[in-house]
Write a protein that holds these residues in place. Structure first.
Motif, PDB file in Angstrom:
ATOM      1  N   LEU A   1      10.444  -9.482  -2.595  1.00  0.00           N
ATOM      2  CA  LEU A   1      10.304  -8.369  -1.655  1.00  0.00           C
ATOM      3  C   LEU A   1      11.310  -7.268  -1.940  1.00  0.00           C
ATOM      4  N   GLN A   2      12.504  -7.623  -2.323  1.00  0.00           N
ATOM      5  CA  GLN A   2      13.504  -6.607  -2.606  1.00  0.00           C
ATOM      6  C   GLN A   2      13.182  -5.844  -3.887  1.00  0.00           C
ATOM      7  N   GLU A   3      12.588  -6.564  -4.869  1.00  0.00           N
ATOM      8  CA  GLU A   3      12.150  -5.872  -6.069  1.00  0.00           C
ATOM      9  C   GLU A   3      11.030  -4.887  -5.733  1.00  0.00           C
ATOM     10  N   GLU A   4      10.179  -5.252  -4.774  1.00  0.00           N
ATOM     11  CA  GLU A   4       9.052  -4.419  -4.376  1.00  0.00           C
ATOM     12  C   GLU A   4       9.378  -3.633  -3.108  1.00  0.00           C
ATOM     13  N   GLY A   5      10.663  -3.352  -2.888  1.00  0.00           N
ATOM     14  CA  GLY A   5      11.058  -2.637  -1.685  1.00  0.00           C
ATOM     15  C   GLY A   5      10.815  -1.142  -1.757  1.00  0.00           C
ATOM     16  N   ASP A   6      10.354  -0.676  -2.914  1.00  0.00           N
ATOM     17  CA  ASP A   6      10.076   0.742  -3.055  1.00  0.00           C
ATOM     18  C   ASP A   6       8.890   1.140  -2.186  1.00  0.00           C
ATOM     19  N   LEU A   7       8.792   2.431  -1.948  1.00  0.00           N
ATOM     20  CA  LEU A   7       7.694   2.988  -1.160  1.00  0.00           C
ATOM     21  C   LEU A   7       6.784   3.809  -2.061  1.00  0.00           C
ATOM     22  N   VAL A   8       5.481   3.691  -1.849  1.00  0.00           N
ATOM     23  CA  VAL A   8       4.523   4.503  -2.618  1.00  0.00           C
ATOM     24  C   VAL A   8       3.838   5.458  -1.653  1.00  0.00           C
ATOM     25  N   PRO A   9       3.604   6.709  -2.063  1.00  0.00           N
ATOM     26  CA  PRO A   9       2.945   7.679  -1.176  1.00  0.00           C
ATOM     27  C   PRO A   9       1.491   7.310  -0.923  1.00  0.00           C
ATOM     28  N   SER A  10       1.025   7.561   0.286  1.00  0.00           N
ATOM     29  CA  SER A  10      -0.359   7.238   0.618  1.00  0.00           C
ATOM     30  C   SER A  10      -1.351   8.129  -0.109  1.00  0.00           C
ATOM     31  N   SER A  11      -0.853   9.208  -0.725  1.00  0.00           N
ATOM     32  CA  SER A  11      -1.726  10.090  -1.496  1.00  0.00           C
ATOM     33  C   SER A  11      -1.922   9.605  -2.923  1.00  0.00           C
ATOM     34  N   SER A  12      -1.214   8.544  -3.306  1.00  0.00           N
ATOM     35  CA  SER A  12      -1.273   8.044  -4.676  1.00  0.00           C
ATOM     36  C   SER A  12      -2.492   7.155  -4.882  1.00  0.00           C
ATOM     37  N   SER A  13      -2.806   6.895  -6.145  1.00  0.00           N
ATOM     38  CA  SER A  13      -3.950   6.032  -6.457  1.00  0.00           C
ATOM     39  C   SER A  13      -3.713   4.606  -5.979  1.00  0.00           C
ATOM     40  N   GLU A  14      -2.442   4.167  -5.980  1.00  0.00           N
ATOM     41  CA  GLU A  14      -2.142   2.807  -5.519  1.00  0.00           C
ATOM     42  C   GLU A  14      -2.504   2.614  -4.048  1.00  0.00           C
ATOM     43  N   ALA A  15      -2.370   3.667  -3.261  1.00  0.00           N
ATOM     44  CA  ALA A  15      -2.637   3.563  -1.816  1.00  0.00           C
ATOM     45  C   ALA A  15      -3.871   4.370  -1.436  1.00  0.00           C
ATOM     46  N   SER A  16      -4.881   4.369  -2.303  1.00  0.00           N
ATOM     47  CA  SER A  16      -6.056   5.230  -2.100  1.00  0.00           C
ATOM     48  C   SER A  16      -6.778   4.957  -0.795  1.00  0.00           C
ATOM     49  N   GLU A  17      -6.749   3.716  -0.319  1.00  0.00           N
ATOM     50  CA  GLU A  17      -7.446   3.386   0.927  1.00  0.00           C
ATOM     51  C   GLU A  17      -6.764   3.991   2.152  1.00  0.00           C
ATOM     52  N   PHE A  18      -5.541   4.519   1.970  1.00  0.00           N
ATOM     53  CA  PHE A  18      -4.791   5.053   3.107  1.00  0.00           C
ATOM     54  C   PHE A  18      -4.497   6.542   2.954  1.00  0.00           C
ATOM     55  N   GLN A  19      -5.284   7.199   2.119  1.00  0.00           N
ATOM     56  CA  GLN A  19      -5.128   8.642   1.982  1.00  0.00           C
ATOM     57  C   GLN A  19      -5.498   9.371   3.269  1.00  0.00           C
ATOM     58  N   PHE A  20      -6.283   8.712   4.134  1.00  0.00           N
ATOM     59  CA  PHE A  20      -6.644   9.327   5.412  1.00  0.00           C
ATOM     60  C   PHE A  20      -5.435   9.515   6.323  1.00  0.00           C
TER      61      PHE A  20
END
Length: 583
Positions: free
Chosen positions: A81-100
């Protein structure tokens, strides 16, 4: 003597809300579903530090009054979890389902939660459709613990968007010991929707490490923000808090003052916590925690802080804590009370717009040859000054509506519901000409690029985006056109007229500029296009209107400039033949 209306007293209901939740069976049954899934997870999975779609358990549990959908992951090591503690923007392809969720501030979401959610999409997509259908008849509780709770939160958000605003049975997401999953933009995107924020209840015990996972680092503390309601509890009891600043303050105090273990420690068992809360509810009422105070709101905060055991912490400035918590919780409560609700004032705005209709018709019918645009610009009559009040109220109202719509999470093609888009289009086409009249009255230029209000631009942009959607091309677009058929479709028409008049005056004063002549030719084509599509109203042809004044000035340009001997446009033929009399 003038009477002064006393301010309504505020009450903190955090303790009552906690008691209400505990007295129901939703906590007990939610944790029971999680416990059953935990027992099903194979021991081979428990040794994995990185959960995958194969290791996540998802199951529906039926109860007489609701259904529970539980998400459970294997124990997650702190290193993952600490390695993956970074944040990704909801506008990115990784978070495409949450661009709304995107609005003015792009929300950012925990990378570990997003990656795991994406790996489950093949399972979650049919589940979302299933829940959206069955929620019409029965409520749903979405639950999970630790990282499973993070997936439950994301799934609930995904589901809320699919359900829409008209759904009565919205899901309730209950998480146990889950870490924070988003930044301030994420928190604000959820809180902007008044029907979304109450759908999340996060249970966190003082001795559980996981809820405080991303608060232990100074860098991460400034990024992650809580959303929804937090039921904070200890062996002393529990209380609910909503203000993000309060929750961070209390979670941080838990971290500093308690030995909460490490992320690698054994999973915290919330079954005993729930049983303890139920026993205390039976044996005590919230009055046992109450402290005497003339301020009912402060007394409530005192009771809440006492209930979760923080009064027992040594060497703590209790008054400073109460004050900080009370101010944050009070701000949230007052924001709820004064939250802008466009529906409440809509009827009054309809009355204001009806006055504009009367004003427009009166100006056209009084025999002076002026439409409402030029009448307002000259302000020769009392009605021209009276309408300012209605114009100001409508402008303030629609600026707030547009600002709220811009902040809310939404798909790029639907910032406003269709009903509001209709009303906003009617307002823009009726009222913006008066803004243009005021702008040019004082010798300004370039209204569209320099003087146009942002809310007018957005209302027009959203209408254009709506009209481009194939599914909306027929019925809804025709409705908008029908509603505003007595108004010129381009609300900036008079700005184009004013710019054309300025150009004519420059040319008639002796100047000759090919670019300016081209601008006039372009304006001709623009007007002719509006006439062909019946997108302009007949008041532009009133004898003393700015448009007819432009035409007379343009005739002088044609006679003085070289183009006068050869230029014979479609608009010139239209005007010279007097066809506009039949428009």
């Amino acid at each position: 003597m003038d009477s002064v209306q006393a301010a309504k007293p505020l009450f903190s209901i955090g303790l009552d809300l906690a008691n209400s939740v505990v007295s129901s069976d939703i906590l007990r049954n939610s944790w029971a579903a999680i416990s059953e899934l935990q027992s099903q997870i194979d021991r081979n999975y428990q040794s994995q530090s990185t959960p995958s779609s194969e290791t996540v358990k998802i199951q529906e549990f039926k109860h007489p009054e609701y259904k529970i959908i539980a998400f459970v992951t294997p124990p997650v090591a702190s290193s993952h979890l600490q390695e993956e503690g970074d944040l990704v923007p909801s506008s990115s392809s990784e978070a495409s389902e949450f661009q709304f969720l995107c609005s003015e501030d792009t929300p950012r979401i925990n990378k570990a939660a997003i990656y795991l959610f994406n790996s489950l999409r093949d399972k979650l997509s049919p589940l979302k459709d299933q829940v959206a259908t069955s929620s019409k008849s029965i409520p749903h509780i979405i639950t999970g613990d630790r990282l499973g709770g993070s997936i439950a939160s994301l799934f609930t958000l995904w589901l809320l968007r699919a359900l829409g605003s008209a759904t009565k049975n919205r899901p309730l997401c209950i998480t146990f010991g889950s870490p924070l999953i988003g930044d301030v933009g994420f928190q604000q995107a959820i809180s902007q929707r008044s029907t979304w924020n109450p759908c999340f209840l996060h249970v966190a015990h003082m001795d559980d490490y996981f809820p405080r996972l991303f608060l232990l680092s100074t860098a991460e503390r400034s990024l992650y923000r809580p959303f929804g309601t937090f039921l904070l509890c200890s062996e002393s009891g529990g209380a609910c808090f909503e203000a993000p600043d309060t929750i961070i303050e209390l979670l941080t105090l838990m971290s500093q003052e308690r030995n909460g273990g490490t992320a690698d420690s054994q999973i915290f068992n919330y079954k005993s916590v729930i049983e303890c809360l139920e026993r205390r509810l039976i044996c005590k009422t919230h009055s046992a925690f109450s402290l005497p105070d003339a301020d009912s709101f402060k007394a409530g905060i005192n009771a809440q802080v006492t209930a979760i055991g923080l009064m027992q912490i040594q060497n703590m400035d209790n008054y400073a804590l109460w004050r900080k918590i009370a101010m944050a919780e009070k701000d949230v409560l007052e924001q709820k009370n004064r939250a802008f609700d466009p529906a409440k004032a809509l009827n009054k705005m309809k009355v204001n717009l009806a006055y504009f209709e009367w004003y427009k018709n009166t100006c056209e019918d009084d025999g002076r040859g002026l439409g409402y645009y030029d009448s307002f610009k000259n302000k020769m009559f009392r009605r021209d000054h009276t309408v300012v009040k209605f114009k100001t109220e409508l402008e303030m109202y629609w600026k707030d509506v547009v600002e709220e719509a811009e902040k809310r999470p939404q798909s790029a093609s639907a910032p406003m519901r269709i009903r509001w888009l209709f009303a906003g289009t009617n307002y823009r086409r009726m009222v913006e000409p008066l803004h243009i009249a005021e702008y040019y009255k004082f010798g300004n230029r370039s209204y569209i690029s320099r003087g146009r209000s942002k809310h007018f631009k957005l209302l027009e942009q959203w209408l254009e985006e709506h009209q481009k959607q194939p599914q909306n091309s027929d019925p809804n677009n025709s409705k908008i056109k029908k509603i505003t058929s007595n108004l010129t479709e381009d609300s900036c028409f008079w700005a184009h007229v004013e710019e054309a008049r300025i150009t004519c005056r420059l040319l008639n004063s002796g100047g000759s500029n090919s670019a300016e002549i081209k601008n006039l030719v372009d304006f001709e084509k623009y007007v002719m296009g509006l006439l062909k599509s019946h997108a302009v109203t007949s008041d532009i042809f009133l004898e003393s209107s700015s448009y007819m004044q432009w035409w007379r000035e343009y005739e002088d340009v044609l006679s003085k400039q070289l183009m006068g001997t050869s230029h014979n446009s479609e608009l010139i033929r239209y005007m010279n033949d007097g066809e506009y009399h039949c428009y």
